[in-house]
Design a protein around this motif. Structure first.
Motif, PDB file in Angstrom:
ATOM      1  N   ILE A 131       0.964  -1.216  -0.049  1.00 41.46           N
ATOM      2  CA  ILE A 131       0.192  -0.223  -0.046  1.00 41.46           C
ATOM      3  C   ILE A 131       0.965   1.247  -0.051  1.00 41.46           C
ATOM      4  O   ILE A 131       0.543   2.368  -0.762  1.00 41.46           O
ATOM      5  N   THR A 132       1.701   1.120   0.867  1.00 36.22           N
ATOM      6  CA  THR A 132       2.928   2.418   0.942  1.00 36.22           C
ATOM      7  C   THR A 132       3.448   2.838  -0.375  1.00 36.22           C
ATOM      8  O   THR A 132       3.593   3.804  -0.769  1.00 36.22           O
ATOM      9  N   ASP A 133       3.798   1.612  -1.185  1.00 34.66           N
ATOM     10  CA  ASP A 133       4.671   1.955  -2.540  1.00 34.66           C
ATOM     11  C   ASP A 133       3.457   2.537  -3.654  1.00 34.66           C
ATOM     12  O   ASP A 133       3.783   3.272  -4.375  1.00 34.66           O
ATOM     13  N   THR A 134       2.036   2.571  -3.116  1.00 35.03           N
ATOM     14  CA  THR A 134       1.142   3.308  -3.991  1.00 35.03           C
ATOM     15  C   THR A 134       1.024   4.942  -3.825  1.00 35.03           C
ATOM     16  O   THR A 134       0.405   5.620  -4.585  1.00 35.03           O
ATOM     17  N   MET A 135       1.650   5.356  -2.613  1.00 32.16           N
ATOM     18  CA  MET A 135       1.543   6.550  -2.223  1.00 32.16           C
ATOM     19  C   MET A 135       1.976   7.799  -3.267  1.00 32.16           C
ATOM     20  O   MET A 135       3.146   7.616  -3.843  1.00 32.16           O
ATOM     21  N   GLU A 136       0.982   8.672  -3.263  1.00 31.82           N
ATOM     22  CA  GLU A 136       1.372   9.912  -4.325  1.00 31.82           C
ATOM     23  C   GLU A 136       1.251  11.109  -3.281  1.00 31.82           C
ATOM     24  O   GLU A 136       0.349  11.315  -2.598  1.00 31.82           O
ATOM     25  N   ASP A 165      -7.102  -2.317   9.360  1.00 34.98           N
ATOM     26  CA  ASP A 165      -7.709  -1.387  10.059  1.00 34.98           C
ATOM     27  C   ASP A 165      -6.767  -0.224  10.448  1.00 34.98           C
ATOM     28  O   ASP A 165      -5.560  -0.711  11.113  1.00 34.98           O
ATOM     29  N   GLY A 166      -6.830   1.055  10.250  1.00 42.50           N
ATOM     30  CA  GLY A 166      -5.786   2.052  10.556  1.00 42.50           C
ATOM     31  C   GLY A 166      -5.075   2.527   9.716  1.00 42.50           C
ATOM     32  O   GLY A 166      -3.998   3.540   9.893  1.00 42.50           O
ATOM     33  N   VAL A 167      -4.830   1.833   8.419  1.00 46.48           N
ATOM     34  CA  VAL A 167      -4.108   2.214   7.324  1.00 46.48           C
ATOM     35  C   VAL A 167      -4.367   3.515   6.846  1.00 46.48           C
ATOM     36  O   VAL A 167      -3.424   4.252   6.092  1.00 46.48           O
ATOM     37  N   GLU A 168      -5.589   3.726   6.946  1.00 46.90           N
ATOM     38  CA  GLU A 168      -6.206   5.039   6.422  1.00 46.90           C
ATOM     39  C   GLU A 168      -5.288   6.252   7.073  1.00 46.90           C
ATOM     40  O   GLU A 168      -5.205   7.324   6.543  1.00 46.90           O
ATOM     41  N   SER A 169      -4.654   6.135   8.358  1.00 51.67           N
ATOM     42  CA  SER A 169      -4.047   7.263   8.817  1.00 51.67           C
ATOM     43  C   SER A 169      -2.777   7.464   8.416  1.00 51.67           C
ATOM     44  O   SER A 169      -1.940   8.401   8.988  1.00 51.67           O
ATOM     45  N   ARG A 212       0.508  18.716   0.200  1.00 54.55           N
ATOM     46  CA  ARG A 212      -0.494  18.968   1.052  1.00 54.55           C
ATOM     47  C   ARG A 212      -1.578  17.887   1.057  1.00 54.55           C
ATOM     48  O   ARG A 212      -2.338  17.726   2.051  1.00 54.55           O
ATOM     49  N   LEU A 213      -1.533  16.848   0.183  1.00 56.19           N
ATOM     50  CA  LEU A 213      -2.428  15.826  -0.201  1.00 56.19           C
ATOM     51  C   LEU A 213      -1.546  14.683  -0.511  1.00 56.19           C
ATOM     52  O   LEU A 213      -0.552  14.626  -1.291  1.00 56.19           O
ATOM     53  N   ALA A 214      -1.866  13.602   0.094  1.00 62.80           N
ATOM     54  CA  ALA A 214      -1.176  12.234  -0.059  1.00 62.80           C
ATOM     55  C   ALA A 214      -2.471  11.164  -0.401  1.00 62.80           C
ATOM     56  O   ALA A 214      -3.214  11.137   0.172  1.00 62.80           O
ATOM     57  N   ILE A 215      -2.150  10.413  -1.332  1.00 66.07           N
ATOM     58  CA  ILE A 215      -2.984   9.404  -1.573  1.00 66.07           C
ATOM     59  C   ILE A 215      -2.509   8.054  -1.782  1.00 66.07           C
ATOM     60  O   ILE A 215      -1.540   7.851  -2.201  1.00 66.07           O
ATOM     61  N   ILE A 216      -3.195   6.789  -1.105  1.00 72.34           N
ATOM     62  CA  ILE A 216      -2.849   5.502  -1.273  1.00 72.34           C
ATOM     63  C   ILE A 216      -3.995   4.833  -1.782  1.00 72.34           C
ATOM     64  O   ILE A 216      -5.020   5.251  -1.702  1.00 72.34           O
ATOM     65  N   GLN A 217      -3.471   3.617  -2.252  1.00 69.43           N
ATOM     66  CA  GLN A 217      -4.818   2.771  -3.031  1.00 69.43           C
ATOM     67  C   GLN A 217      -4.504   1.471  -2.262  1.00 69.43           C
ATOM     68  O   GLN A 217      -3.737   0.902  -2.127  1.00 69.43           O
ATOM     69  N   LEU A 218      -5.667   0.696  -2.140  1.00 69.79           N
ATOM     70  CA  LEU A 218      -5.724  -0.371  -1.621  1.00 69.79           C
ATOM     71  C   LEU A 218      -6.765  -1.257  -2.436  1.00 69.79           C
ATOM     72  O   LEU A 218      -7.867  -1.517  -2.414  1.00 69.79           O
ATOM     73  N   PRO A 219      -6.134  -2.165  -3.637  1.00 70.68           N
ATOM     74  CA  PRO A 219      -6.838  -2.820  -4.452  1.00 70.68           C
ATOM     75  C   PRO A 219      -7.316  -4.343  -3.803  1.00 70.68           C
ATOM     76  O   PRO A 219      -6.325  -4.614  -2.966  1.00 70.68           O
ATOM     77  N   GLN A 220      -7.978  -5.074  -4.279  1.00 70.03           N
ATOM     78  CA  GLN A 220      -8.308  -6.431  -3.657  1.00 70.03           C
ATOM     79  C   GLN A 220      -7.253  -7.198  -3.936  1.00 70.03           C
ATOM     80  O   GLN A 220      -6.758  -8.180  -3.281  1.00 70.03           O
ATOM     81  N   VAL A 252      -5.836  10.535   1.402  1.00 66.15           N
ATOM     82  CA  VAL A 252      -7.056   9.903   1.068  1.00 66.15           C
ATOM     83  C   VAL A 252      -6.442   8.218   0.828  1.00 66.15           C
ATOM     84  O   VAL A 252      -5.410   7.791   0.125  1.00 66.15           O
ATOM     85  N   THR A 253      -7.467   7.482   1.255  1.00 66.59           N
ATOM     86  CA  THR A 253      -7.156   6.139   0.803  1.00 66.59           C
ATOM     87  C   THR A 253      -8.118   5.523  -0.161  1.00 66.59           C
ATOM     88  O   THR A 253      -9.500   5.644   0.107  1.00 66.59           O
ATOM     89  N   VAL A 254      -7.810   5.057  -1.256  1.00 63.22           N
ATOM     90  CA  VAL A 254      -8.954   4.616  -2.124  1.00 63.22           C
ATOM     91  C   VAL A 254      -8.862   3.018  -1.977  1.00 63.22           C
ATOM     92  O   VAL A 254      -8.123   2.533  -2.335  1.00 63.22           O
ATOM     93  N   LYS A 255     -10.225   2.502  -1.549  1.00 62.02           N
ATOM     94  CA  LYS A 255     -10.255   1.110  -1.293  1.00 62.02           C
ATOM     95  C   LYS A 255     -11.067   0.383  -2.384  1.00 62.02           C
ATOM     96  O   LYS A 255     -12.269   0.999  -2.714  1.00 62.02           O
ATOM     97  N   GLU A 256     -10.863  -0.776  -3.041  1.00 62.09           N
ATOM     98  CA  GLU A 256     -11.379  -1.515  -3.810  1.00 62.09           C
ATOM     99  C   GLU A 256     -12.344  -2.346  -2.959  1.00 62.09           C
ATOM    100  O   GLU A 256     -11.590  -3.323  -2.363  1.00 62.09           O
ATOM    101  N   ARG A 257     -13.555  -2.447  -2.985  1.00 65.15           N
ATOM    102  CA  ARG A 257     -14.201  -3.572  -2.273  1.00 65.15           C
ATOM    103  C   ARG A 257     -14.562  -4.739  -2.925  1.00 65.15           C
ATOM    104  O   ARG A 257     -14.534  -4.747  -4.257  1.00 65.15           O
TER     105      ARG A 257
END
Length: 320
Positions: free
Chosen positions: A203-208, A236-240, A214-222, A252-257
């Motif tokens: 997940i950390t490797d996806t961080m932009e 739980d807690g990865v969003e922080s 001021r803005l950081a985004i990570i992604q959590l695909p299935q 921002v955490t973008v999660k694929e359900r």
């Protein structure tokens, strides 16, 4: 809008009570639900619980010794539910019978006949603690542990800005009632599985970073769950993570359900109000933590929408 005293007067005259929390429950939802059920039973009332999602193994201890009973509920209460759409199939089963909503979200959308909503409360569990005391209940060690869990998990172990003197007093009262705070804190904040650590690396490797940091985004695909074997509740807690980086105002955490829906989790630092941003997409929450979701689009499309919205928000408040 009811007060704590009025909510207690209402529940005090009830029996056969079903307590419901939101789907995909967190520590506050489950701690509030289990703590309220235990407290009501200590008063001699029949009480049970329902959640549309399976109970995470991480929080199984909240229900140890709390036997399910067979009864027909006459009264239904929700805890930590800000919107009816968060109830999952509980809304289909019980929606028209919900008599009281106990919640601490400032973005609460009314759906119950009566509601006690305190946006200034750090956790729903804090409210339930006060409710039980108003009812004259004396929470035992198990109930105190449930409600301490709710307060601790919704405050980052009492580190977040939502903590008030009342929160700390309620937590101290729970400790005096026997809540095993050390064990609870270690379980929820200091224990990680190997799978969760492997997943966090991916997940950390996806961080932009955007907007001048001021803005950081990570992604959590299935695929992260599939490749590491980590379960959802283990993360739980990865969003922080993004918010912890110096200079970041919006994480921002973008999660694929599993069903294809894209869930967005926002964590923010002042002067940003995460609920304001998520509200633009029909979501809500708290100033420091909020969420929304998208249907029928890809993760990248969701990411782009959030990037645009966050950039516009930061421009509006003069932070970039």
């Amino acid at each position: 809008m009811l007060t704590c005293k009025e909510a207690a007067a209402l529940i005090g005259g009830w029996d056969d009570i079903l307590v419901i929390c939101h789907e995909n429950p967190d520590g506050d939802a489950l701690g509030s639900m289990s703590g309220l059920v235990r407290g009501l039973r200590s008063l001699g009332k029949r009480a049970g619980w329902y959640c549309a999602s399976p109970l995470p193994e991480k929080f199984a201890y909240l229900f140890q010794g709390l036997e399910e009973i067979d009864f027909t509920p006459k009264h239904i209460v929700t805890v930590d539910v800000a919107d009816s759409k968060l109830l999952g199939d509980a809304w289909d089963k019980f929606g028209d019978r919900i008599e009281l909503a106990i919640d601490h979200h400032g973005t609460h959308m009314p759906f119950a006949k009566e509601r006690w909503v305190e946006p200034g409360s750090a956790a729903a569990a804090e409210m339930v603690w006060l409710l039980l005391k108003e009812l004259g209940a004396e929470p035992d060690e198990a109930a105190a542990g449930c409600l301490y869990t709710g307060m601790a998990t919704d405050t980052g172990c009492f580190r977040y800005r939502n903590v008030t003197p009342r929160t700390l007093r309620a937590a101290a009262d729970a400790l005096e009632a026997g809540a095993p705070a050390g064990d609870i804190n270690q379980r929820n904040f200091e224990t990680r599985t190997q799978a969760s650590m492997e997943a966090e690396k991916l997940i950390t490797d996806t961080m932009e970073f955007h907007c001048g940091g001021r803005l950081a985004i990570i992604q959590l695909p299935q695929s992260v769950y599939e490749s590491t074997g980590a379960s959802e509740n283990e993360l739980d807690g990865v969003e922080s993570l993004p918010r912890q980086i110096e200079g970041v105002l919006i994480g921002v955490t973008v999660k694929e359900r599993p069903e294809g829906r894209i869930k967005i989790s926002l964590r923010s630092n002042p002067p940003v109000n995460a609920a304001d941003i998520c509200g633009r997409f029909g979501g809500g929450g708290h100033p420091g933590a909020a969420g929304c979701s998208f249907e029928g689009i890809t993760m990248d499309e969701a990411r782009q929408r959030m990037l645009t919205a966050c950039r516009e928000y930061l421009q509006e408040i003069g932070s970039i």
